[in-house]
Design an enzyme around this catalytic site. Structure first.
Site, short mmCIF file in Angstrom:
data_model
loop_
_atom_site.label_atom_id
_atom_site.label_comp_id
_atom_site.label_asym_id
_atom_site.label_seq_id
_atom_site.Cartn_x
_atom_site.Cartn_y
_atom_site.Cartn_z
N SER A 583 0.85 -1.19 0.00
CA SER A 583 0.00 0.00 0.00
C SER A 583 0.88 1.24 0.00
O SER A 583 2.00 1.21 0.49
CB SER A 583 -0.90 0.02 1.24
OG SER A 583 -1.57 1.26 1.37
N TYR A 596 -2.63 -0.28 10.72
CA TYR A 596 -2.61 -0.64 9.31
C TYR A 596 -1.34 -0.13 8.63
O TYR A 596 -0.64 -0.88 7.93
CB TYR A 596 -3.84 -0.07 8.62
CG TYR A 596 -3.93 -0.38 7.15
CD1 TYR A 596 -4.33 -1.63 6.70
CD2 TYR A 596 -3.64 0.59 6.20
CE1 TYR A 596 -4.42 -1.91 5.35
CE2 TYR A 596 -3.72 0.33 4.83
CZ TYR A 596 -4.12 -0.94 4.42
OH TYR A 596 -4.20 -1.21 3.07
#
Length: 706
Positions: A583, A596
């Protein structure tokens, strides 16, 4: 109709009079109907095997005069799925006139080009080599099939005598000869010398039967094959135990699958020494009866008899000298034990080629075996794609049936080596191979994409299948996986994928998923770590449970899947690709994202560490960094979207536009964009690239790696 069905025990009577009556007057329609029924019963013919035809009167498109036309299954088709566009249509009289220019058997291949001068329907399929075999016979409907029961008699040492006695002269006999123009003339000669016969047995090859109507031909075919099968059944075990009796017992089903899963990647590595191959495993009861028998050692080296069988399975199988309960966990020890057997097989094949080749023979092909037999466990087959590997296994099972039948009534005889070579390296077969489409970029490759029942994972799996790979699709959500299986089956067919439930937080589930890939396809070449989830909360609201879940799925999951990948790829010894879907959050700091974002950063650096360690194995490890892929993603279910909207002070429904506007390209990112990025890494152009990060985020300057 029920009375007709009751007459047959060894074949299926499928004729539906009501359906056939709808086609009354349409001889071509009845040909297709009959063909599909015959092809639906694998005891009558195998995939792609045999030809069916009909002759009828039609108007000549130039003169309007009535002329006799023959419709016949075209080159490369399958009667089980035959449609009108799979037929070749030829003028019968013109085809028969070719006898005037035939220069003899040494020149018969040149006749194939002349079939083009006999074409009636210019849009029809190219005529097959069997065209004259049907054209020179006068019957309106003809079936040429490869039933195991008939070939067993045709391949028996006393096949001609048995045929004469069994059918009391009602079935003719033509000795083995390669299919072609001359064989067509021999069929006509056999009929002329034996008027009134109902069919012809081709030595070591197959069966011709016929009738004046589609129904007569269909029933005639069934009756002849039924009689052959019943005769074999009466004789099984009379002369001697089947295949000389059982030498060993089969391992249990669980043991067979376990041994197959462990061994398949090793075998695939050996069989992929020239190009990547896809595997298939079968432990069919008929296979086990043969490979566990005393006669395996005598019969296996003989190879097959029917040309259709031989073309799919090669000159002979490789019998593995392994015990059913052998400990296969030491990969290097297993490789060392098998290395000599593969080298000996390749040398045998090269000698076969050098001994039999002619001046104009095509270059030698892959010298590796197609069929590998593991007594007590099963049969492995390896070929360019899953369908070819599966069909090769099916054809060898047909060959086993033939050997079993021939041995029950006489002695099995295989094709002589030179005749087998003449079929395998036939210039017409080579021309057919050369006309085949160029392999796609991922042909021969096996991919496992975690979380591939939806979102990014499913898009990647689809892309890989469309580029020629086979894929193990998986998910931890059984319902979602079931939907994906239905979609892939409808769009790509059963040979493009396999499936498994996979929770990447479970080591047992990971091991089982890789075992499924090994059994279904032989191993793995590409692994994409895509399974994921997101939790967006301010740090004071983050719980230990949130933290552990994120790290268990994203970091530990990636670690354990990668570890299993390396074990399998090292067994194969052919390198491979690992792609980690990370990501932009691995590089960009944002609010409400401690768990995260830090897990993504760990994934990114773990990828670098793996790339540094695995280069010596030719295993490439690369990263794709998406951002804001909302379409069909479970990440955006629940509280995540609300959390991100709150963090940025926008409404949930405005998130896609918000993410797009903050990028340099002002683009919304879709799952297909990530799939394309993954393909860039594995499509063949970046085989010397590892440790890279490819951003697919529309352009986020803060996420630039350098």
């Amino acid at each position: 109709m029920s009375d007709e069905k009751d007459r047959f025990k060894h074949v299926n009577y499928l004729w539906d009079k009501a359906e056939a009556d709808k086609l009354e007057g349409d001889e071509v329609g009845l040909l297709i109907y009959r063909s599909n029924l015959l092809g639906a019963d694998l005891r009558l013919t195998n995939y792609g095997g045999g030809n069916t035809s009909c002759k009828a009167i039609a108007a000549d498109p130039l003169s309007g005069d009535p002329v006799e036309i023959m419709w016949i299954k075209g080159s490369g088709g399958d009667i089980g799925t035959l449609k009108r566009n799979g037929l070749a249509a030829l003028y019968v009289e013109r085809l028969r006139e070719l006898r005037k220019v035939y220069r003899g058997i040494a020149h018969e291949d040149e006749m194939v080009e002349l079939f083009n001068h006999c074409i009636y329907d210019l849009d029809s399929r190219a005529p097959s080599i069997d065209t004259p075999l049907h054209g020179f016979l006068p019957f309106k409907h003809i079936d040429h099939l490869h039933p195991d029961a008939a070939i067993a008699i045709a391949a028996a040492k006393d096949g001609k005598k048995i045929t004469e006695e069994l059918f009391q002269g009602q079935i003719g006999w033509v000795d083995w000869q390669k299919p072609g123009f001359d064989l067509g003339l021999q069929l006509k000669q056999c009929l002329d010398e034996n008027p009134g016969i109902r069919g012809i047995m081709l030595g070591s090859h197959g069966l011709f039967t016929w009738g004046d109507t589609a129904y007569e031909s269909y029933v005639n075919t069934l009756e002849v094959v039924e009689k052959c099968a019943a005769y074999l059944e009466e004789n099984f075990g009379k002369k001697s135990p089947v295949f000389g009796g059982q030498r060993i017992s089969s391992a249990s089903l669980e043991q067979r699958r376990n041994q197959a899963a462990v061994l398949a990647p090793v075998l695939r590595g050996f069989c992929s020494s020239e190009r990547h191959m896809i595997g298939h495993f079968s432990d069919d009861a008929r296979v086990l009866e043969f490979i566990n028998s005393h006669d395996l050692e005598r019969l296996a080296p003989l190879g097959t008899s029917c040309p259709d069988h031989f073309l799919r399975t090669k000159i002979s199988p490789l019998v593995l000298e392994l015990e059913p309960d052998e400990d296969l966990r030491d990969t290097e020890a297993v490789k060392n034990k098998l290395k000599g057997a593969f080298e000996a097989y390749r040398e045998m094949y090269r000698t076969y080629y050098q001994t039999c080749k002619q001046e104009n023979s095509p270059a030698i092909r892959d010298a590796n075996p197609v069929i590998l037999l593991y007594p007590g466990i099963g049969l492995f087959s390896f070929a360019k794609d899953k369908q070819t590997a599966r069909v090769a296994a099916e054809f060898y099972t047909n060959a086993i049936n033939v050997m079993k039948g021939a041995e029950a009534i006489s002695n099995y005889t295989a094709l002589p080596r030179q005749e087998a070579f003449n079929i395998e390296y036939w210039l017409l077969e080579e021309a057919k191979l050369q006309r085949m489409p160029k392999p796609k970029a991922l042909s021969g490759k096996i991919a496992l994409v975690t979380g591939s029942a939806g979102g990014i994972g499913k898009a990647i799996a689809k892309k890989f299948v469309e580029e020629g790979a086979v894929v193990l699709i998986n998910d931890n959500d059984a319902a979602r996986l079931e939907q994906a299986v239905a979609e892939f089956s409808a769009n790509y067919g059963k040979d493009a994928f396999a499936s498994a439930l996979l929770d990447v937080t479970s080591q047992a589930a990971i091991t089982q998923a890789f075992a499924e890939s090994a059994i279904a396809f032989g191993g793995v070449d590409i692994v994409v770590n895509c399974a994921g989830l997101s939790i967006s909360k301010p740090i004071e609201e983050h719980t230990d449970k949130d933290w552990d879940l994120l790290y268990d799925v994203l970091v530990k999951g990636q670690f354990n899947v990668t570890k299993e990948t390396v074990l399998m790829m090292r067994k194969q010894g052919t390198g491979g690709d690992i792609i980690n879907i990370v990501s932009k959050n691995a590089l960009v700091s944002g609010p409400n994202n401690a768990g995260y974002g830090s897990a993504k950063a760990a994934q990114l650096h773990l990828s670098r560490l793996n790339a540094a360690e695995l280069g010596a194995d030719q295993i490439r490890v690369n990263v794709v960094n998406p951002d804001a892929v909302i379409s069909d993603s479970k990440i955006w279910e629940g509280d995540w979207a609300a959390g991100r909207a709150k963090a940025y002070g926008v409404k949930v429904e405005d998130l896609p536009a918000f993410y797009a506007k903050r990028t340099l390209l002002n683009q919304i990112i879709l799952p297909e964009d990530i799939a394309n990025a993954c393909f860039v890494f594995v499509g063949g152009q970046l085989n010397k690239s590892t440790g890279n990060v490819l951003n697919i985020d529309g352009g986020v300057a803060m996420a630039f790696v350098r």
